[in-house]
Design an enzyme around this catalytic site. Structure first.
Site, PDB file in Angstrom:
ATOM      1  N   GLY A  83     -37.958  33.621  -5.821  1.00  0.00           N
ATOM      2  CA  GLY A  83     -37.103  34.297  -5.906  1.00  0.00           C
ATOM      3  C   GLY A  83     -37.538  35.853  -6.852  1.00  0.00           C
ATOM      4  N   THR A  84     -38.350  35.549  -8.251  1.00  0.00           N
ATOM      5  CA  THR A  84     -38.203  36.296  -8.826  1.00  0.00           C
ATOM      6  C   THR A  84     -39.267  37.988  -7.403  1.00  0.00           C
ATOM      7  OG1 THR A  84     -38.553  35.294 -10.401  1.00  0.00           O
ATOM      8  CG2 THR A  84     -39.768  37.871 -10.646  1.00  0.00           C
ATOM      9  N   ASN A 160     -25.630  34.352 -10.786  1.00  0.00           N
ATOM     10  CA  ASN A 160     -26.045  32.834 -10.711  1.00  0.00           C
ATOM     11  C   ASN A 160     -25.523  32.672 -12.139  1.00  0.00           C
ATOM     12  OD1 ASN A 160     -27.621  36.149 -11.636  1.00  0.00           O
ATOM     13  ND2 ASN A 160     -28.240  34.486 -13.077  1.00  0.00           N
ATOM     14  N   CYS A 336     -33.450  31.011 -16.879  1.00  0.00           N
ATOM     15  CA  CYS A 336     -34.382  31.743 -17.277  1.00  0.00           C
ATOM     16  C   CYS A 336     -33.744  32.751 -18.945  1.00  0.00           C
ATOM     17  CB  CYS A 336     -34.578  33.223 -16.281  1.00  0.00           C
ATOM     18  SG  CYS A 336     -34.055  32.640 -15.422  1.00  0.00           S
TER      19      CYS A 336
HETATM   20  N1  PLP Z   1     -32.062  35.909  -8.654  1.00  0.00           N
HETATM   21  C1  PLP Z   1     -30.823  35.581  -8.409  1.00  0.00           C
HETATM   22  C2  PLP Z   1     -29.981  35.557  -8.739  1.00  0.00           C
HETATM   23  C3  PLP Z   1     -31.357  33.704  -9.286  1.00  0.00           C
HETATM   24  O1  PLP Z   1     -30.205  33.395  -9.440  1.00  0.00           O
HETATM   25  C4  PLP Z   1     -32.766  33.516  -9.355  1.00  0.00           C
HETATM   26  C5  PLP Z   1     -32.886  32.527 -10.170  1.00  0.00           C
HETATM   27  O2  PLP Z   1     -33.043  32.000 -10.979  1.00  0.00           O
HETATM   28  C6  PLP Z   1     -34.022  34.280  -9.014  1.00  0.00           C
HETATM   29  C7  PLP Z   1     -33.818  35.644  -8.255  1.00  0.00           C
HETATM   30  C8  PLP Z   1     -35.557  34.094  -9.642  1.00  0.00           C
HETATM   31  O3  PLP Z   1     -35.754  32.883  -8.818  1.00  0.00           O
HETATM   32  P1  PLP Z   1     -36.952  32.077  -8.472  1.00  0.00           P
HETATM   33  O4  PLP Z   1     -37.021  31.731  -9.991  1.00  0.00           O
HETATM   34  O5  PLP Z   1     -37.497  32.157  -7.825  1.00  0.00           O
HETATM   35  O6  PLP Z   1     -38.378  32.854  -8.644  1.00  0.00           O
END
Ligand code: PLP
Length: 391
Positions: A83-84, A160, A336
């Site tokens: 996601g990041t 989230n 996070c």
């Molecule tokens: N965006 C949202 C809404 C998330 O909840 C998260 C992770 O918690 C991310 C982005 C980041 O995803 P990743 O952990 O795959 O980098």
């Protein structure tokens, strides 16, 4: 025994995992599908000898399967490390001069905006209601004020921390009406809510496999045909030159398998999680007075199974540790954020009363939770809150 029952038996009566918004367990089917690509079929899909054909075909098959689940075309799917990276690729790759976003976005978006601001991009942060909803009129007002030739609007589909689901279709229509392009961070929504990129109209959409029982470290970005983005890392020509680096073949295969499983059972999953949520909040309402808590889940539309509460005069971290001692895993905010003691930006943005800010917790149920799990989490939470309140 159904798949769901088999999975549910993975949670024993003592240990309850109720933090599915942080991550999820790799599904058995995804694990099985990945195995051969981790060990035997390890060839680089970019190589030309015939042995690599299986890896290459597996990546392309996964691309088709994933595209099907969101009504996209295979060539509109770019594989990433999660996601990041998908958010970074969307925001940086679009090279916007102006970026309009919400105040409750994930740090993958917010910190990317901050970094783009340092190199001259104008960033506009839009406020949300007390339930985390972004009013399309507020977006329209922001768009009226500028020249949108190079404007990107980025609004998350499902939050989230509090689970609010935005009306992405309306927001996209407004962005397009004013000439801007639209990205949505759908990391919490993909697999769990119906997604049709054509109906929603979005230009880009981010997803991450570990939020829907796929492996960690793999995700994808949907980029609509004709929407030009530039690569943000230099290297090989993989993913049509948009994302350099050897593909995570096993991860991609596992992601497609896990996503397909979710899509197959999606309606049942939504119903089931709403039932768990109902049982949980009924128990809490019956046994705790309203005065001590504040709920963030009254938005018309929110992510099934995700509940967020704030308690007056109690630290969320204390609740988390006491539940942990009883074998129950929940969160105080975004995973996070868990090393940062300050109140989350989401809690601030929705205006939780000051004496309740630090007492915010998030419970996120999944298909491996039994109905009794929801009752037990509620029961233990009531005991903890009452015992702290007495002190
Ligand atoms: N965006 C949202 C809404 C998330 O909840 C998260 C992770 O918690 C991310 C982005 C980041 O995803 P990743 O952990 O795959 O980098």
């Amino acid at each position: 025994m159904s798949d769901a029952e088999r999975t549910r038996s993975n949670t024993d009566s003592h240990n309850i995992y109720a933090d599915h918004a942080a991550t999820t367990r790799l599904s058995d089917a995804a694990f099985d599908a990945m195995l051969s690509f981790l060990r035997d079929d390890y060839y680089n899909p970019s190589t030309l000898y015939s042995a690599a054909g299986k890896s290459k075909r597996a990546v392309e098959r996964a691309r088709e399967q994933i595209a099907d689940t969101i009504m996209a075309k295979p060539n509109e799917i770019v594989f990433t490390s999660g996601g990041t990276e998908s958010d970074n690729l969307a925001l940086r790759g679009a090279k916007p001069c102006r970026l309009i976003t919400g105040s409750i976005e994930h740090h993958a978006v917010l910190n990317t905006c901050a970094s783009l601001a340092e190199v001259g991009a104008e960033i506009v942060y839009l406020p949300v209601s007390r339930y985390g909803v972004l009013d399309p009129e507020i977006l329209e007002n922001a768009l009226i004020k500028g020249d949108n030739q190079s404007t990107l609007v980025s609004v998350m589909m499902a939050n989230n921390e509090i689970g609010t689901v935005q009306d992405i279709k309306s927001l996209t229509e407004i962005a397009h009406k004013h000439g801007a392009i639209f990205h949505t961070d759908a990391v919490q929504a993909v697999g769990h809510l119906p997604i049709n990129v054509d109906e929603m109209g979005v230009d880009m959409l981010s997803a991450s496999a570990h939020k829907f029982n796929g492996p960690k470290g793999v995700g994808f970005l949907f980029v609509r045909d004709g929407v030009g983005i530039r690569p943000v890392q230099t290297g090989g020509a993989q993913e049509k030159g948009v994302r350099a680096g050897t593909e995570n073949v096993a991860g991609i295969v596992g992601m497609a398998t896990a996503l397909n499983e979710h899509i197959e059972h999606q309606n049942a999953e939504i119903q089931y999680l709403m039932e768990l949520e109902h049982r949980f909040s009924e128990t809490l309402s019956d046994r705790l007075g309203c005065s001590v808590r504040y709920e963030h889940n009254f938005a018309d539309n929110h992510l099934p199974g995700l509940l967020s509460y704030s308690f007056a005069g109690i630290s969320g971290e204390t609740i988390l540790h006491r539940l942990d001692l009883r074998g129950i895993k929940i969160a105080t905010g975004a995973a996070c954020d868990s090393k940062e003691a300050q109140v989350s930006h989401v809690v601030k943005a929705i205006g939780v009363p000051e004496d309740m800010e630090a007492g915010t917790i998030r419970i996120s149920f999944g298909m491996d939770n039994a109905p009794e799990d929801a009752m037990r989490v509620a029961d233990e939470l009531v005991k903890i809150v009452c015992s702290i309140a007495r002190m």
